[in-house]
Design a protein around this motif. Structure first.
Motif, PDB file in Angstrom:
ATOM      1  N   ALA A 189       5.126  72.960  32.452  1.00 51.21           N
ATOM      2  CA  ALA A 189       4.912  74.401  31.607  1.00 51.21           C
ATOM      3  C   ALA A 189       3.184  73.526  31.535  1.00 51.21           C
ATOM      4  O   ALA A 189       2.489  74.891  31.627  1.00 51.21           O
ATOM      5  N   VAL A 190       2.662  73.233  31.192  1.00 47.48           N
ATOM      6  CA  VAL A 190       1.915  73.008  30.461  1.00 47.48           C
ATOM      7  C   VAL A 190       0.549  72.784  31.533  1.00 47.48           C
ATOM      8  O   VAL A 190      -1.020  73.163  32.403  1.00 47.48           O
ATOM      9  N   SER A 191       1.205  72.353  33.334  1.00 46.83           N
ATOM     10  CA  SER A 191       0.448  71.865  33.758  1.00 46.83           C
ATOM     11  C   SER A 191       0.041  73.187  34.586  1.00 46.83           C
ATOM     12  O   SER A 191      -0.876  72.684  35.379  1.00 46.83           O
ATOM     13  N   PHE A 192       0.945  73.994  34.658  1.00 45.13           N
ATOM     14  CA  PHE A 192       0.494  74.917  35.491  1.00 45.13           C
ATOM     15  C   PHE A 192      -0.606  76.307  34.638  1.00 45.13           C
ATOM     16  O   PHE A 192      -1.238  77.437  34.741  1.00 45.13           O
TER      17      PHE A 192
ATOM     18  N   LEU B  38      -3.072  56.766  31.689  1.00 49.43           N
ATOM     19  CA  LEU B  38      -3.190  56.057  30.614  1.00 49.43           C
ATOM     20  C   LEU B  38      -5.067  56.352  29.920  1.00 49.43           C
ATOM     21  O   LEU B  38      -5.130  56.888  29.353  1.00 49.43           O
ATOM     22  N   GLN B  39      -5.875  55.927  31.454  1.00 49.03           N
ATOM     23  CA  GLN B  39      -7.337  56.136  31.479  1.00 49.03           C
ATOM     24  C   GLN B  39      -7.749  58.112  31.352  1.00 49.03           C
ATOM     25  O   GLN B  39      -8.538  57.894  30.717  1.00 49.03           O
ATOM     26  N   TYR B  40      -6.582  58.228  31.889  1.00 43.98           N
ATOM     27  CA  TYR B  40      -7.164  59.565  32.167  1.00 43.98           C
ATOM     28  C   TYR B  40      -6.826  60.237  30.542  1.00 43.98           C
ATOM     29  O   TYR B  40      -7.703  60.923  30.031  1.00 43.98           O
ATOM     30  N   VAL B  41      -6.109  59.713  29.634  1.00 44.08           N
ATOM     31  CA  VAL B  41      -5.917  60.470  28.450  1.00 44.08           C
ATOM     32  C   VAL B  41      -7.046  59.643  27.555  1.00 44.08           C
ATOM     33  O   VAL B  41      -7.167  60.577  27.002  1.00 44.08           O
ATOM     34  N   GLU B  42      -7.052  58.756  28.130  1.00 44.71           N
ATOM     35  CA  GLU B  42      -8.807  58.731  27.014  1.00 44.71           C
ATOM     36  C   GLU B  42     -10.010  59.175  27.441  1.00 44.71           C
ATOM     37  O   GLU B  42     -10.810  58.756  25.900  1.00 44.71           O
TER      38      GLU B  42
ATOM     39  N   PRO C 194      -5.262  68.524  30.679  1.00 48.06           N
ATOM     40  CA  PRO C 194      -4.082  68.530  31.467  1.00 48.06           C
ATOM     41  C   PRO C 194      -3.170  68.382  32.790  1.00 48.06           C
ATOM     42  O   PRO C 194      -2.927  68.675  33.080  1.00 48.06           O
ATOM     43  N   THR C 195      -4.264  67.608  33.157  1.00 52.70           N
ATOM     44  CA  THR C 195      -4.120  66.615  34.610  1.00 52.70           C
ATOM     45  C   THR C 195      -3.294  65.791  34.441  1.00 52.70           C
ATOM     46  O   THR C 195      -2.943  65.371  34.814  1.00 52.70           O
ATOM     47  N   VAL C 196      -3.283  64.863  33.577  1.00 49.64           N
ATOM     48  CA  VAL C 196      -2.259  63.934  32.754  1.00 49.64           C
ATOM     49  C   VAL C 196      -0.449  64.900  32.548  1.00 49.64           C
ATOM     50  O   VAL C 196       0.143  64.231  33.583  1.00 49.64           O
TER      51      VAL C 196
ATOM     52  N   ALA D   7       0.075  67.110  35.148  1.00 49.48           N
ATOM     53  CA  ALA D   7       0.046  67.818  36.658  1.00 49.48           C
ATOM     54  C   ALA D   7       0.237  66.620  37.227  1.00 49.48           C
ATOM     55  O   ALA D   7       1.703  66.557  37.896  1.00 49.48           O
ATOM     56  N   ILE D   8       0.082  65.215  37.009  1.00 44.61           N
ATOM     57  CA  ILE D   8       0.405  64.039  37.533  1.00 44.61           C
ATOM     58  C   ILE D   8       1.580  63.726  36.873  1.00 44.61           C
ATOM     59  O   ILE D   8       2.818  63.614  37.427  1.00 44.61           O
ATOM     60  N   SER D   9       2.290  63.696  35.541  1.00 41.75           N
ATOM     61  CA  SER D   9       3.530  63.982  35.274  1.00 41.75           C
ATOM     62  C   SER D   9       4.835  64.664  35.826  1.00 41.75           C
ATOM     63  O   SER D   9       5.751  64.597  36.791  1.00 41.75           O
ATOM     64  N   ALA D  10       3.952  65.974  36.005  1.00 43.58           N
ATOM     65  CA  ALA D  10       5.511  66.601  37.020  1.00 43.58           C
ATOM     66  C   ALA D  10       4.906  66.692  38.454  1.00 43.58           C
ATOM     67  O   ALA D  10       6.213  67.001  38.650  1.00 43.58           O
ATOM     68  N   LEU D  11       4.544  65.869  39.014  1.00 41.96           N
ATOM     69  CA  LEU D  11       4.456  65.446  40.630  1.00 41.96           C
ATOM     70  C   LEU D  11       5.204  63.839  40.243  1.00 41.96           C
ATOM     71  O   LEU D  11       6.493  64.225  40.968  1.00 41.96           O
TER      72      LEU D  11
END
Length: 266
Positions: free
Chosen positions: A32-35, A225-229, A234-236, A238-242
């Motif tokens: 939901a967050v990714s959208f 992890l680098q994205y989170v840091e 919410p890019t992360v 979107a990756i998790s949703a994929l």
């Protein structure tokens, strides 16, 4: 069915429903967050948008990590299928001293913390002089995917009637041909099951991969992890949703080819 049995059955269903809800809630929230259109993690989002998926598509740092993860996962799964099958056949058919101990050793990576395995392999690779990052990642992922193959194929071989191979040989087939035409098709569900779990385990692995990456060779979990840091947006998600979609696709393929009930048997 007595009243006590009905109450016990109802309690089991309630506990199962609560467990499923507890496990599924983070996945639903992530999707939901990714959208959402918000640049922070907000639920419910102010509006719906595909902006984070568009950012993924335009990302230059993500796709090399995805390619590395796919290559490592595919190769490590293939190697684990070959080595694991050979080990399983030797342990089931051969008179190997300490058979149970060897089986426990082969599946031990599933029992130990990933950080412990990663540190041990890092020290072992250094002592062996293995310093190539890509090869180190491949060997490490073979170690963590091999237990899935060994455990599954051993379970499948314990149900296989090896007299069928002898019967095929009496009908004129050579031993390798009998294995290919009789044994391999019978083990196909076990290969598919173990291959799917091994591939997904390799794609999602973080605690071991972190020891064998550098600035030029990164797997997808390390890049996440680098994205989170660096960019906690919410890019992360979107990756998790994929990645969730990848797991669902793997289950659908397994259901179409073998059936979920038969997959669960292994």
């Amino acid at each position: 069915m007595t009243t006590t049995e009905r109450l016990a059955s109802s309690l089991v269903w309630v506990v199962a429903a609560v467990a499923v809800l507890f496990l599924m809630t983070p996945l639903v929230v992530t999707v939901a967050v990714s959208f959402g259109s918000s640049s922070v993690f907000t639920l419910p989002p102010p509006s719906w948008s595909l902006r984070w998926y568009e950012r993924l598509w335009a990302s230059r740092d993500l796709w090399p990590a995805v390619a590395t993860s796919l290559q490592i996962a595919a190769l490590s799964t293939a190697v684990a299928l070959v080595l694991g099958t050979l080990c399983a056949i030797a342990l089931v058919r051969g008179r190997v001293p300490g058979r149970e101990g060897i089986i426990t050793f082969l599946i031990s990576p599933l029992m130990l913390p990933g950080l412990v395995i990663g540190i041990a392999m890092l020290q072992g690779f250094r002592m062996a002089g293995l310093r190539d990052v890509w090869v180190s990642l491949l060997v490490a992922h073979v170690v963590i995917t091999l237990p899935y193959v060994v455990r599954t194929v051993i379970a499948a071989l314990s149900l296989f009637d090896f007299t069928l191979i002898d019967a095929a040989r009496t009908l004129g087939l050579t031993y390798p041909a009998a294995v290919l035409r009789i044994l391999v098709p019978s083990l196909a569900p076990a290969f598919l099951t173990s291959g799917l779990f091994a591939f997904l385990a390799s794609m999602d692995n973080y605690p071991i991969s972190i020891f064998f990456t550098d600035a030029w060779t990164k797997t997808l979990p390390i890049q996440m992890l680098q994205y989170v840091e660096e960019r906690p947006d919410p890019t992360v998600a979107a990756i998790s949703a994929l990645l969730i979609l990848l797991a669902v696709v793997a289950l659908v393929i397994g259901d179409r080819l073998v059936g979920l009930r038969r997959l669960a048997d292994y």
